[in-house]
Enzyme design. Structure first.
Site, PDB file in Angstrom:
ATOM      1  N   ASP A 161      30.831   1.559  27.732  1.00  0.00           N
ATOM      2  CA  ASP A 161      31.210   0.936  26.308  1.00  0.00           C
ATOM      3  C   ASP A 161      30.029   0.811  25.509  1.00  0.00           C
ATOM      4  O   ASP A 161      28.951   0.625  26.109  1.00  0.00           O
ATOM      5  CB  ASP A 161      32.352  -0.097  26.335  1.00  0.00           C
ATOM      6  CG  ASP A 161      31.870  -1.234  27.134  1.00  0.00           C
ATOM      7  OD1 ASP A 161      30.625  -1.301  27.609  1.00  0.00           O
ATOM      8  OD2 ASP A 161      32.560  -2.182  27.392  1.00  0.00           O
ATOM      9  N   ASN A 213      40.216 -12.556  28.667  1.00  0.00           N
ATOM     10  CA  ASN A 213      41.413 -11.706  28.703  1.00  0.00           C
ATOM     11  C   ASN A 213      42.061 -10.630  29.448  1.00  0.00           C
ATOM     12  O   ASN A 213      43.110  -9.996  29.359  1.00  0.00           O
ATOM     13  CB  ASN A 213      41.575 -11.460  27.199  1.00  0.00           C
ATOM     14  CG  ASN A 213      40.636 -10.404  26.790  1.00  0.00           C
ATOM     15  OD1 ASN A 213      40.146  -9.801  27.590  1.00  0.00           O
ATOM     16  ND2 ASN A 213      40.527 -10.013  25.477  1.00  0.00           N
ATOM     17  N   HIS A 255      40.251  -7.879  30.021  1.00  0.00           N
ATOM     18  CA  HIS A 255      39.951  -6.639  29.874  1.00  0.00           C
ATOM     19  C   HIS A 255      38.865  -6.066  30.712  1.00  0.00           C
ATOM     20  O   HIS A 255      38.115  -6.801  31.402  1.00  0.00           O
ATOM     21  CB  HIS A 255      39.327  -6.516  28.386  1.00  0.00           C
ATOM     22  CG  HIS A 255      37.938  -7.252  28.195  1.00  0.00           C
ATOM     23  ND1 HIS A 255      37.577  -7.458  26.751  1.00  0.00           N
ATOM     24  CD2 HIS A 255      36.977  -7.381  28.967  1.00  0.00           C
ATOM     25  CE1 HIS A 255      36.355  -8.196  26.968  1.00  0.00           C
ATOM     26  NE2 HIS A 255      36.029  -8.113  28.090  1.00  0.00           N
ATOM     27  N   GLU A 315      41.107  -3.952  25.413  1.00  0.00           N
ATOM     28  CA  GLU A 315      41.796  -5.247  25.329  1.00  0.00           C
ATOM     29  C   GLU A 315      43.289  -5.075  25.525  1.00  0.00           C
ATOM     30  O   GLU A 315      43.829  -4.254  25.916  1.00  0.00           O
ATOM     31  CB  GLU A 315      41.633  -5.603  23.693  1.00  0.00           C
ATOM     32  CG  GLU A 315      40.114  -5.763  23.311  1.00  0.00           C
ATOM     33  CD  GLU A 315      39.375  -7.073  23.780  1.00  0.00           C
ATOM     34  OE1 GLU A 315      39.481  -7.249  24.980  1.00  0.00           O
ATOM     35  OE2 GLU A 315      38.784  -7.496  23.142  1.00  0.00           O
TER      36      GLU A 315
END
Ligand code: PGA
Length: 264
Positions: free
Chosen positions: A67, A137, A139, A144
């Site tokens: 990313d 979280n 990810h 997400e």
């Protein structure tokens, strides 16, 4: 999914480096999927040490990063381009043409860029070994919560939690990017082999959900349960919330007793 518990964050990095180094030696033309963040830093350090000692050659290897922040030029010190070059690529011998990172500086034709990134992975023969971290979280990449488990490389808006987690890498008062270009969960699951690293108590809940929870788009990393060849390397703190923690700790003790770890 194989869960490997290590005694410290440093050992997590060493174990990941051992796996990556073994894969590169077995297949010098390997296609690696690489991750940024604080967790894999130890792995990169170990890989650089092995390369400098003449024990690891990346000259035929290819890499694709997971990313990049949207809006950051490659020379921006907060970009993942900069991170990868300063922590890894400038210390080893990848051919520059074999290094791929999504371009966060683009202003238009986002879909075309994402599609060409997918195509480049395909044309390289697919990713042989993908390295991942995990967010608080759950990810992986910047997928997400509630990302499609079949998603491909695309633009993704970051959650407030992720934006706050990323703040530590930016100077005080700086604007933190709110969007990124990320490989999708489907892209990640196409890798032949996956190594995912997690260290520290802040990751414990996400690690437990990813390994022991139901497969759900609310925890992107839980999709890894669908993949046939995943190694989850975690330290004691990150194992904290696992129901099977005692089992993994017993395996760790047995491993220490019978197989002295050696990074070669
Ligand atoms: P970290 O990030 O290694 O900096 O904790 C991991 C991630 O968000 O994927």
């Amino acid at each position: 999914m194989l869960v490997v518990l290590k005694g410290s964050a440093q050992e997590v990095g060493q174990e990941a480096a051992r796996i990556v180094a073994g894969a590169v030696r077995a297949n010098p033309s390997i296609v690696l999927g690489l991750a940024t963040g604080s967790t894999p830093l130890g792995m990169y350090e170990e890989l650089v040490v092995l390369h400098r000692a003449g024990k690891l050659d990346f000259s035929k290897a290819t890499s694709f990063n997971l990313d990049e922040y949207l809006g950051l030029a490659p020379n921006d010190p907060q970009s993942f381009h900069y991170f990868m070059h300063s922590n890894f690529f400038s210390h080893v011998n990848f051919a520059p043409k074999n290094i791929h990172i999504p371009d966060g500086a683009i202003r238009k034709d986002f879909s075309a860029h994402c599609e060409s990134y997918e195509l480049a992975i395909k044309n390289a023969g697919g990713i042989d070994l993908q390295v991942l971290g995990i967010g608080r979280n759950g990810h992986i990449g910047f997928n997400e919560p509630n990302s499609s488990l079949a998603s491909r490389t695309r633009l993704k808006e970051l959650t407030q939690e992720t934006i706050e987690d990323n703040r530590r890498f930016f100077p005080p008062g700086a604007d933190i990017p709110e969007c990124a270009i990320t490989m999708g969960i489907g892209t990640i699951l196409d890798a032949r082999r996956i190594v995912i690293l997690a260290t520290g108590k802040s990751k414990a809940a996400a690690v437990a959900k990813a390994i022991e929870g139901p497969i759900s788009s609310s925890v992107s990393a839980s999709a890894l349960q669908l993949h046939p060849d995943v190694i989850f390397i975690i330290d004691d703190d990150a194992s904290y919330a696992l129901a099977q923690r005692d089992y993994y700790r017993r395996v760790l003790e047995l491993t220490k007793k019978y197989t002295p770890e050696k990074l070669s």
